[in-house]
Design an enzyme around this catalytic site. Structure first.
Site: not given
Length: 89
Positions: A18, A36
């Site tokens: 990320r 996520n």
């Protein structure tokens, strides 16, 4: 300008995916988000100029060095109003 939603599978959680995705998006002027998912995948939405967006999609197919990307599903979306690129928790 276009917008896409990505579903990224593989070893993509717990490997700075990320943060690296946000960094790459910011370098390319892409706005949107990354998060996520409970099933172990990563979802991301990006919007920007075609060439930059394609570079970002291609990068997501590789990810950071610790990741192993199995696949990237790309879904075209209507343009929405993003101000920046952020990590959603």
């Amino acid at each position: 300008m276009r917008q896409v939603k990505l579903r990224i599978t593989g070893k993509v959680q717990g490997v700075f995916f990320r943060a690296s995705t946000r960094e790459k998006a910011q370098q390319l002027g892409i706005k949107g988000w990354v998060k996520n998912e409970p099933d172990g995948t990563v979802s991301a939405v990006g919007q920007g100029p075609d060439a930059n967006l394609q570079q970002w999609i291609d990068w997501c197919g590789e990810g950071p060095s610790e990741a192993y990307v199995e696949s990237v599903e790309v879904e075209e979306q209507p343009i929405t109003d993003f101000q920046q690129f952020e990590i959603i928790r």
